[in-house]
Design a protein around this motif. Structure first.
Motif, PDB file in Angstrom:
ATOM      1  N   VAL A  60      -6.567  -3.869   3.469  1.00 16.38           N
ATOM      2  CA  VAL A  60      -4.974  -3.576   3.107  1.00 16.38           C
ATOM      3  C   VAL A  60      -5.092  -2.010   2.701  1.00 16.38           C
ATOM      4  O   VAL A  60      -5.552  -1.477   1.888  1.00 16.38           O
ATOM      5  CB  VAL A  60      -4.660  -4.236   1.678  1.00 16.38           C
ATOM      6  CG1 VAL A  60      -3.417  -3.558   1.108  1.00 16.38           C
ATOM      7  CG2 VAL A  60      -4.963  -5.795   1.542  1.00 16.38           C
ATOM      8  N   ALA A  61      -4.670  -1.586   4.064  1.00 15.11           N
ATOM      9  CA  ALA A  61      -4.533   0.120   3.753  1.00 15.11           C
ATOM     10  C   ALA A  61      -3.490   0.628   3.363  1.00 15.11           C
ATOM     11  O   ALA A  61      -2.176  -0.081   3.430  1.00 15.11           O
ATOM     12  CB  ALA A  61      -4.540   0.695   5.380  1.00 15.11           C
ATOM     13  N   VAL A  62      -3.366   1.883   2.631  1.00 17.07           N
ATOM     14  CA  VAL A  62      -2.066   2.134   1.855  1.00 17.07           C
ATOM     15  C   VAL A  62      -1.323   3.012   2.991  1.00 17.07           C
ATOM     16  O   VAL A  62      -1.828   3.626   4.123  1.00 17.07           O
ATOM     17  CB  VAL A  62      -2.740   3.047   0.742  1.00 17.07           C
ATOM     18  CG1 VAL A  62      -3.158   2.278  -0.487  1.00 17.07           C
ATOM     19  CG2 VAL A  62      -3.307   4.403   0.993  1.00 17.07           C
ATOM     20  N   LYS A  63      -0.052   3.301   2.431  1.00 14.42           N
ATOM     21  CA  LYS A  63       0.688   4.248   3.076  1.00 14.42           C
ATOM     22  C   LYS A  63       1.309   5.277   2.252  1.00 14.42           C
ATOM     23  O   LYS A  63       1.570   4.868   0.980  1.00 14.42           O
ATOM     24  CB  LYS A  63       2.184   3.400   3.646  1.00 14.42           C
ATOM     25  CG  LYS A  63       1.525   2.624   4.894  1.00 14.42           C
ATOM     26  CD  LYS A  63       2.767   1.793   5.255  1.00 14.42           C
ATOM     27  CE  LYS A  63       2.206   0.677   6.459  1.00 14.42           C
ATOM     28  NZ  LYS A  63       3.175   0.013   7.297  1.00 14.42           N
ATOM     29  N   PRO A  64       1.461   6.389   2.597  1.00 13.36           N
ATOM     30  CA  PRO A  64       1.139   6.969   3.891  1.00 13.36           C
ATOM     31  C   PRO A  64      -0.480   6.797   4.247  1.00 13.36           C
ATOM     32  O   PRO A  64      -1.254   6.777   3.364  1.00 13.36           O
ATOM     33  CB  PRO A  64       1.401   8.424   3.879  1.00 13.36           C
ATOM     34  CG  PRO A  64       1.823   8.755   2.407  1.00 13.36           C
ATOM     35  CD  PRO A  64       1.894   7.515   1.485  1.00 13.36           C
ATOM     36  N   ALA A  65      -0.676   6.350   5.462  1.00  9.06           N
ATOM     37  CA  ALA A  65      -1.970   6.472   6.005  1.00  9.06           C
ATOM     38  C   ALA A  65      -2.939   7.735   5.414  1.00  9.06           C
ATOM     39  O   ALA A  65      -2.499   8.737   5.461  1.00  9.06           O
ATOM     40  CB  ALA A  65      -2.046   6.340   7.459  1.00  9.06           C
ATOM     41  N   THR A  66      -4.065   7.124   5.014  1.00 14.99           N
ATOM     42  CA  THR A  66      -4.899   8.083   4.162  1.00 14.99           C
ATOM     43  C   THR A  66      -6.407   7.926   4.715  1.00 14.99           C
ATOM     44  O   THR A  66      -6.978   7.123   4.647  1.00 14.99           O
ATOM     45  CB  THR A  66      -4.916   7.807   2.715  1.00 14.99           C
ATOM     46  OG1 THR A  66      -3.386   8.070   2.168  1.00 14.99           O
ATOM     47  CG2 THR A  66      -5.886   8.964   1.954  1.00 14.99           C
ATOM     48  N   LEU A  67      -6.765   9.081   5.314  1.00 14.07           N
ATOM     49  CA  LEU A  67      -8.108   9.193   5.660  1.00 14.07           C
ATOM     50  C   LEU A  67      -9.157   9.810   4.715  1.00 14.07           C
ATOM     51  O   LEU A  67      -8.974  10.975   4.442  1.00 14.07           O
ATOM     52  CB  LEU A  67      -8.353   9.681   7.035  1.00 14.07           C
ATOM     53  CG  LEU A  67      -9.680   9.893   7.979  1.00 14.07           C
ATOM     54  CD1 LEU A  67     -10.084   8.493   7.999  1.00 14.07           C
ATOM     55  CD2 LEU A  67      -9.505  10.706   9.005  1.00 14.07           C
ATOM     56  N   ALA A  92      -6.882   5.206  -3.099  1.00 12.34           N
ATOM     57  CA  ALA A  92      -5.771   4.216  -2.513  1.00 12.34           C
ATOM     58  C   ALA A  92      -4.750   4.286  -3.578  1.00 12.34           C
ATOM     59  O   ALA A  92      -3.485   4.303  -3.361  1.00 12.34           O
ATOM     60  CB  ALA A  92      -6.273   3.057  -2.268  1.00 12.34           C
ATOM     61  N   HIS A  93      -4.959   3.810  -4.983  1.00 17.04           N
ATOM     62  CA  HIS A  93      -4.346   3.719  -5.941  1.00 17.04           C
ATOM     63  C   HIS A  93      -3.532   5.092  -6.473  1.00 17.04           C
ATOM     64  O   HIS A  93      -2.456   5.014  -6.689  1.00 17.04           O
ATOM     65  CB  HIS A  93      -4.902   3.236  -7.222  1.00 17.04           C
ATOM     66  CG  HIS A  93      -4.984   1.513  -7.088  1.00 17.04           C
ATOM     67  ND1 HIS A  93      -4.558   0.711  -7.666  1.00 17.04           N
ATOM     68  CD2 HIS A  93      -6.142   0.910  -6.636  1.00 17.04           C
ATOM     69  CE1 HIS A  93      -4.801  -0.548  -7.289  1.00 17.04           C
ATOM     70  NE2 HIS A  93      -5.629  -0.507  -6.823  1.00 17.04           N
ATOM     71  N   GLY A  94      -4.383   6.092  -6.096  1.00 19.31           N
ATOM     72  CA  GLY A  94      -3.825   7.267  -6.638  1.00 19.31           C
ATOM     73  C   GLY A  94      -2.550   7.569  -5.528  1.00 19.31           C
ATOM     74  O   GLY A  94      -1.704   8.345  -5.934  1.00 19.31           O
ATOM     75  N   VAL A  95      -2.754   7.421  -4.215  1.00 21.44           N
ATOM     76  CA  VAL A  95      -1.735   7.637  -3.274  1.00 21.44           C
ATOM     77  C   VAL A  95      -0.747   6.830  -3.609  1.00 21.44           C
ATOM     78  O   VAL A  95       0.628   7.423  -3.506  1.00 21.44           O
ATOM     79  CB  VAL A  95      -2.301   7.204  -1.729  1.00 21.44           C
ATOM     80  CG1 VAL A  95      -1.173   7.094  -0.639  1.00 21.44           C
ATOM     81  CG2 VAL A  95      -3.635   8.153  -1.139  1.00 21.44           C
ATOM     82  N   LEU A  96      -0.698   5.565  -3.742  1.00 17.61           N
ATOM     83  CA  LEU A  96       0.477   4.709  -4.232  1.00 17.61           C
ATOM     84  C   LEU A  96       1.147   5.214  -5.528  1.00 17.61           C
ATOM     85  O   LEU A  96       2.322   5.235  -5.623  1.00 17.61           O
ATOM     86  CB  LEU A  96       0.044   3.326  -4.389  1.00 17.61           C
ATOM     87  CG  LEU A  96      -0.278   2.642  -2.932  1.00 17.61           C
ATOM     88  CD1 LEU A  96      -0.905   1.244  -2.951  1.00 17.61           C
ATOM     89  CD2 LEU A  96       0.886   2.720  -1.868  1.00 17.61           C
ATOM     90  N   ALA A  98       1.579   8.257  -6.396  1.00 23.18           N
ATOM     91  CA  ALA A  98       2.233   9.262  -5.978  1.00 23.18           C
ATOM     92  C   ALA A  98       3.548   8.862  -5.165  1.00 23.18           C
ATOM     93  O   ALA A  98       4.653   9.463  -5.286  1.00 23.18           O
ATOM     94  CB  ALA A  98       1.485  10.297  -5.055  1.00 23.18           C
ATOM     95  N   VAL A  99       3.565   7.798  -4.619  1.00 22.67           N
ATOM     96  CA  VAL A  99       4.786   7.307  -4.062  1.00 22.67           C
ATOM     97  C   VAL A  99       5.798   6.820  -4.968  1.00 22.67           C
ATOM     98  O   VAL A  99       6.585   6.987  -4.916  1.00 22.67           O
ATOM     99  CB  VAL A  99       4.403   6.070  -2.750  1.00 22.67           C
ATOM    100  CG1 VAL A  99       5.693   5.473  -2.295  1.00 22.67           C
ATOM    101  CG2 VAL A  99       3.544   6.860  -1.784  1.00 22.67           C
ATOM    102  N   GLY A 102       7.546   9.137  -6.884  1.00 22.14           N
ATOM    103  CA  GLY A 102       8.688   9.951  -6.128  1.00 22.14           C
ATOM    104  C   GLY A 102       7.852  11.162  -5.631  1.00 22.14           C
ATOM    105  O   GLY A 102       8.452  12.124  -4.861  1.00 22.14           O
ATOM    106  N   THR A 103       6.589  11.633  -6.077  1.00 15.58           N
ATOM    107  CA  THR A 103       5.823  12.714  -5.322  1.00 15.58           C
ATOM    108  C   THR A 103       5.952  12.823  -3.908  1.00 15.58           C
ATOM    109  O   THR A 103       6.251  13.781  -3.308  1.00 15.58           O
ATOM    110  CB  THR A 103       4.701  12.870  -5.902  1.00 15.58           C
ATOM    111  OG1 THR A 103       4.437  13.005  -7.426  1.00 15.58           O
ATOM    112  CG2 THR A 103       3.966  14.149  -5.382  1.00 15.58           C
ATOM    113  N   ILE A 104       5.589  11.472  -3.448  1.00 15.17           N
ATOM    114  CA  ILE A 104       5.750  11.425  -1.792  1.00 15.17           C
ATOM    115  C   ILE A 104       6.955  10.566  -1.609  1.00 15.17           C
ATOM    116  O   ILE A 104       7.161   9.561  -2.238  1.00 15.17           O
ATOM    117  CB  ILE A 104       4.391  10.685  -1.197  1.00 15.17           C
ATOM    118  CG1 ILE A 104       3.322  11.406  -1.424  1.00 15.17           C
ATOM    119  CG2 ILE A 104       4.892  10.345   0.167  1.00 15.17           C
ATOM    120  CD1 ILE A 104       2.085  10.847  -0.938  1.00 15.17           C
ATOM    121  N   PRO A 105       8.034  11.079  -0.942  1.00 15.22           N
ATOM    122  CA  PRO A 105       9.083  10.277  -0.753  1.00 15.22           C
ATOM    123  C   PRO A 105       8.922   9.165   0.106  1.00 15.22           C
ATOM    124  O   PRO A 105       8.219   9.092   0.996  1.00 15.22           O
ATOM    125  CB  PRO A 105      10.083  10.981   0.196  1.00 15.22           C
ATOM    126  CG  PRO A 105       9.630  12.558  -0.248  1.00 15.22           C
ATOM    127  CD  PRO A 105       8.257  12.473  -0.254  1.00 15.22           C
TER     128      PRO A 105
END
Length: 180
Positions: A60-67, A92-96, A98-99, A102-105
């Protein structure tokens, strides 16, 4: 939105020194230079510097794609297990997060990618009392904070110039054997 964006954040472990996290990242359009770097890094694996997608779980990869790119040369299986376990999940949780805030639209999640250089103390492989929940939480918080800083352009050049002589680098005074 102007891309690419650059960010970093240091979060110290709440319960264990070795749980500290300090991702350095670049966020940008997958159809631009960040996308080219993303593809080259993912496709050009280098022994000891594992490059993996940020996953919530094994498929289960997150979006935005994170490498995620390891800053430390990986030599032991335990290090790999920690990197691709608690740390990967925290990133992965930190990216989500931010989504979600609203930090990442949300409308940018399919268009942009994140490349994050991930650092762990090499000594994590020797620790017998490592707190995996602390490790997860520091990576989650640090990734979210690094994304926030990148997306808001922090620190500004004005802040940097004003505070340049007030900031002391952690290892400047302590050397490589110092404790964060």
């Amino acid at each position: 939105m102007n891309y690419p964006r650059i960010g970093e954040a240091l979060v110290r472990g709440e319960r264990h020194r070795l749980a500290a996290a300090e991702p350095e990242l670049m966020i940008g359009d997958l159809n631009g230079p960040v996308g080219v770097a993303f593809a080259n890094l993912l496709g050009g694996q280098v022994e000891g510097h594992t490059r993996v997608l940020a996953l919530l779980n094994a498929d289960v990869a997150v979006k935005p794609a994170t490498l995620m790119v390891s800053k430390v040369t990986v030599k032991k299986n335990k290090y790999t297990s920690i990197l691709m376990g608690s740390v990967q999940a925290g990133i992965a949780h930190g990216v989500l997060d931010a989504v979600r805030d609203g930090t990442i639209p949300r409308d940018q999640c399919e268009k942009i990618g994140i490349i994050a250089a991930i650092w762990l103390y090499p000594e994590v492989v020797e620790a017998t009392d490592l707190d995996y929940e602390d490790l997860f939480n520091t990576h989650r918080k640090s990734m979210h904070l690094a994304i926030k800083k990148a997306m808001s352009g922090e620190p500004t050049i004005e802040w940097l110039l004003e505070n340049q002589d007030k900031i002391v680098h952690s290892y400047h005074q302590k050397g490589l054997d110092g404790k964060l």
